[in-house]
Design a protein around this motif. Structure first.
Motif, PDB file in Angstrom:
ATOM      1  N   TYR A 213       0.799  -1.252  -0.151  1.00  0.00           N
ATOM      2  CA  TYR A 213      -0.128   0.036  -0.002  1.00  0.00           C
ATOM      3  C   TYR A 213       0.741   1.241   0.000  1.00  0.00           C
ATOM      4  N   MET A 214       1.957   1.223   0.846  1.00  0.00           N
ATOM      5  CA  MET A 214       2.596   2.330   1.103  1.00  0.00           C
ATOM      6  C   MET A 214       3.375   2.616  -0.171  1.00  0.00           C
ATOM      7  N   PHE A 215       3.978   1.711  -0.783  1.00  0.00           N
ATOM      8  CA  PHE A 215       4.694   1.663  -2.270  1.00  0.00           C
ATOM      9  C   PHE A 215       3.770   2.259  -3.298  1.00  0.00           C
ATOM     10  N   LEU A 216       2.534   1.538  -3.316  1.00  0.00           N
ATOM     11  CA  LEU A 216       1.769   1.960  -4.439  1.00  0.00           C
ATOM     12  C   LEU A 216       1.078   3.474  -4.197  1.00  0.00           C
ATOM     13  N   HIS A 217       0.824   3.684  -3.011  1.00  0.00           N
ATOM     14  CA  HIS A 217       0.643   4.972  -2.728  1.00  0.00           C
ATOM     15  C   HIS A 217       1.420   6.151  -2.933  1.00  0.00           C
ATOM     16  N   GLY A 218       2.826   6.169  -2.587  1.00  0.00           N
ATOM     17  CA  GLY A 218       3.910   6.920  -2.953  1.00  0.00           C
ATOM     18  C   GLY A 218       4.061   7.056  -4.527  1.00  0.00           C
TER      19      GLY A 218
ATOM     20  N   TYR B 144      -9.053   3.694  12.816  1.00  0.00           N
ATOM     21  CA  TYR B 144      -9.518   3.515  11.198  1.00  0.00           C
ATOM     22  C   TYR B 144     -11.026   3.444  11.247  1.00  0.00           C
ATOM     23  N   ARG B 145     -11.677   2.662  12.265  1.00  0.00           N
ATOM     24  CA  ARG B 145     -12.910   2.348  12.260  1.00  0.00           C
ATOM     25  C   ARG B 145     -13.985   3.645  12.822  1.00  0.00           C
ATOM     26  N   TRP B 146     -13.568   3.979  13.811  1.00  0.00           N
ATOM     27  CA  TRP B 146     -14.435   5.156  14.455  1.00  0.00           C
ATOM     28  C   TRP B 146     -14.017   6.496  14.162  1.00  0.00           C
ATOM     29  N   PHE B 147     -12.805   6.760  13.748  1.00  0.00           N
ATOM     30  CA  PHE B 147     -12.205   7.901  13.636  1.00  0.00           C
ATOM     31  C   PHE B 147     -12.006   8.154  12.101  1.00  0.00           C
ATOM     32  N   ASN B 148     -12.464   7.457  11.172  1.00  0.00           N
ATOM     33  CA  ASN B 148     -12.305   7.926  10.016  1.00  0.00           C
ATOM     34  C   ASN B 148     -10.854   7.869   9.314  1.00  0.00           C
ATOM     35  N   GLY B 149     -10.081   6.843  10.131  1.00  0.00           N
ATOM     36  CA  GLY B 149      -8.635   6.941   9.622  1.00  0.00           C
ATOM     37  C   GLY B 149      -8.230   6.570   8.010  1.00  0.00           C
ATOM     38  N   THR B 150      -6.988   6.987   7.595  1.00  0.00           N
ATOM     39  CA  THR B 150      -6.748   6.774   6.206  1.00  0.00           C
ATOM     40  C   THR B 150      -6.212   5.307   6.073  1.00  0.00           C
ATOM     41  N   GLY B 151      -6.060   4.895   5.025  1.00  0.00           N
ATOM     42  CA  GLY B 151      -5.167   3.722   4.589  1.00  0.00           C
ATOM     43  C   GLY B 151      -3.893   3.936   4.915  1.00  0.00           C
ATOM     44  N   TRP B 152      -3.497   4.997   4.355  1.00  0.00           N
ATOM     45  CA  TRP B 152      -2.049   5.333   4.481  1.00  0.00           C
ATOM     46  C   TRP B 152      -1.658   5.430   5.842  1.00  0.00           C
ATOM     47  N   LYS B 153      -2.234   5.984   6.767  1.00  0.00           N
ATOM     48  CA  LYS B 153      -2.012   6.262   8.176  1.00  0.00           C
ATOM     49  C   LYS B 153      -2.123   4.788   8.903  1.00  0.00           C
TER      50      LYS B 153
ATOM     51  N   LEU C 236       1.958   6.537  -6.930  1.00  0.00           N
ATOM     52  CA  LEU C 236       0.787   7.157  -7.425  1.00  0.00           C
ATOM     53  C   LEU C 236       0.674   8.764  -7.163  1.00  0.00           C
ATOM     54  N   LYS C 237       1.250   9.142  -5.932  1.00  0.00           N
ATOM     55  CA  LYS C 237       1.111  10.457  -5.393  1.00  0.00           C
ATOM     56  C   LYS C 237       2.130  11.267  -6.288  1.00  0.00           C
ATOM     57  N   GLY C 238       3.124  10.525  -6.395  1.00  0.00           N
ATOM     58  CA  GLY C 238       4.409  11.163  -7.310  1.00  0.00           C
ATOM     59  C   GLY C 238       4.433  11.052  -8.624  1.00  0.00           C
ATOM     60  N   LYS C 239       3.347  10.240  -9.224  1.00  0.00           N
ATOM     61  CA  LYS C 239       2.947  10.014 -10.552  1.00  0.00           C
ATOM     62  C   LYS C 239       4.189   9.415 -11.207  1.00  0.00           C
ATOM     63  N   GLN C 240       4.744   8.332 -10.334  1.00  0.00           N
ATOM     64  CA  GLN C 240       5.958   7.811 -11.021  1.00  0.00           C
ATOM     65  C   GLN C 240       5.350   6.420 -11.480  1.00  0.00           C
ATOM     66  N   TRP C 241       5.287   6.189 -12.630  1.00  0.00           N
ATOM     67  CA  TRP C 241       4.316   5.310 -13.140  1.00  0.00           C
ATOM     68  C   TRP C 241       5.447   4.024 -13.339  1.00  0.00           C
ATOM     69  N   SER C 242       5.238   2.626 -13.263  1.00  0.00           N
ATOM     70  CA  SER C 242       6.203   1.696 -13.764  1.00  0.00           C
ATOM     71  C   SER C 242       5.238   0.372 -13.934  1.00  0.00           C
TER      72      SER C 242
ATOM     73  N   PRO D  65      -2.618  -4.878  -6.921  1.00  0.00           N
ATOM     74  CA  PRO D  65      -4.076  -4.666  -6.981  1.00  0.00           C
ATOM     75  C   PRO D  65      -4.189  -3.227  -6.690  1.00  0.00           C
ATOM     76  N   SER D  66      -5.434  -2.796  -6.687  1.00  0.00           N
ATOM     77  CA  SER D  66      -5.701  -1.278  -6.420  1.00  0.00           C
ATOM     78  C   SER D  66      -5.766  -0.952  -4.988  1.00  0.00           C
ATOM     79  N   LEU D  67      -5.288   0.307  -4.871  1.00  0.00           N
ATOM     80  CA  LEU D  67      -5.335   0.427  -3.364  1.00  0.00           C
ATOM     81  C   LEU D  67      -6.608   0.147  -2.357  1.00  0.00           C
ATOM     82  N   ASP D  68      -7.491   0.126  -3.045  1.00  0.00           N
ATOM     83  CA  ASP D  68      -8.665  -0.034  -2.050  1.00  0.00           C
ATOM     84  C   ASP D  68      -8.734  -1.452  -2.000  1.00  0.00           C
ATOM     85  N   ALA D  69      -8.208  -2.372  -2.789  1.00  0.00           N
ATOM     86  CA  ALA D  69      -8.307  -3.958  -2.546  1.00  0.00           C
ATOM     87  C   ALA D  69      -7.288  -4.203  -1.594  1.00  0.00           C
ATOM     88  N   ILE D  70      -5.930  -3.478  -1.703  1.00  0.00           N
ATOM     89  CA  ILE D  70      -4.989  -3.714  -0.733  1.00  0.00           C
ATOM     90  C   ILE D  70      -5.420  -3.402   0.641  1.00  0.00           C
ATOM     91  N   ASN D  71      -5.915  -2.095   0.648  1.00  0.00           N
ATOM     92  CA  ASN D  71      -6.502  -1.460   2.129  1.00  0.00           C
ATOM     93  C   ASN D  71      -7.524  -2.658   2.659  1.00  0.00           C
TER      94      ASN D  71
END
Length: 272
Positions: free
Chosen positions: A153-158, A235-244, A160-166, A173-179
């Motif tokens: 997740y951290m690799f793919l998120h980084g 994550y469940r009660w305070f709307n935590g993000t997948g990255w965190k 995608l955020k930096g627009k470094q395609w490979s 899988p997608s970020l949602d699936a990994i999450n």
């Protein structure tokens, strides 16, 4: 088998499995898990009712109830009340915690002298420690898979955020699936760790070696459990993000690894 009584063993194992499903619903509302947990809990209630009837019939000459019967009835009443609450009031959190106590009572009841259900005390403690180790190994497996998903997740998120395609990104899988997978495996490992520690503490208290509760391994294990429960609740009660969640999941696993590395400094696994 933990005891020489297959009915009592069945109650313990099915009760533990029921708690795993209830924990999944407790952390992340899951109707299917709740139905499975409730169904297994009803089966435990049926088995426990049968066991109680058997005890009553086989001990009709008793003038007083032994501590074993007291605790058995107490556990049976807790299950009964939790099923009523689940059916009419739907307070899931209360049902979960009531059954955690019920399972603890049923486990502690193994050590009541003269119950007729358990093995010699030293042999029972040794077998429960084996159960503790098996549960802990299963928890480590789940957490290992979870931390791998965290890394993905951290690799793919980084990237995608930096627009470094490979090309390697196309194989993930997608970020949602990994999450979802990262969260799911953590949801499996956390109750396994909880049950493992419950069995370990019960064994310590039974032998009266209270000093082991201050052992580094025991303390760090509870710290790791608190951290895992904390990140799930955040994550469940305070709307935590997948990255965190992924970052904290790596930290939790590092604590578990540290706990594994201090085996030589701990006297816990060599105490029995």
């Amino acid at each position: 088998m933990v005891t020489h009584n297959w009915l009592y063993d069945g109650m313990l194992y099915i009760y533990a499995l029921s708690l795993l499903f209830y924990f999944s619903d407790f952390i992340d509302r899951n109707r299917r898990a709740k139905r499975m947990g409730t169904g297994l809990l009803i089966f435990v209630w049926v088995l426990q009712t049968g066991f109680l009837i058997h005890r009553i019939i086989s001990h009709l000459d008793m003038t007083l109830m032994t501590p074993f019967e007291y605790l058995l009835v107490f556990s049976w009443l807790l299950i009964t009340v939790s099923l009523v609450i689940s059916r009419f009031f739907r307070i899931e959190f209360l049902v979960f915690f009531v059954n955690v106590i019920g399972f603890a009572v049923l486990t502690v009841n193994l050590f009541v002298i003269g119950s007729g259900a358990s093995l010699a005390i030293w042999e029972l403690v040794r077998e429960l420690l084996v159960v503790h180790v098996i549960l802990m190994i299963c928890a480590y497996v789940a957490f290992t898979i979870s931390v791998i998903f965290s890394g993905m997740y951290m690799f793919l998120h980084g990237r995608l955020k930096g627009k470094q395609w490979s090309k390697s990104m196309q194989r993930l899988p997608s970020l949602d699936a990994i999450n979802r997978l990262m969260l799911g495996t953590t949801l499996v490992g956390t109750p396994l760790l909880m049950l493992s520690l419950a069995v370990a503490v019960t064994s310590i208290l039974t032998e009266g070696r209270y000093g082991l509760l201050l052992d580094a391994k025991v303390i760090i294990s509870f710290v790791a459990l608190a951290l895992y429960i904390g990140i799930l609740l955040q994550y469940r009660w305070f709307n935590g993000t997948g990255w965190k969640f992924a970052k904290w999941n790596v930290l939790c696993f590092a604590v578990m690894l540290f706990n594994l590395l201090i085996n030589k400094l701990s006297s816990f696994h060599g105490w029995s």
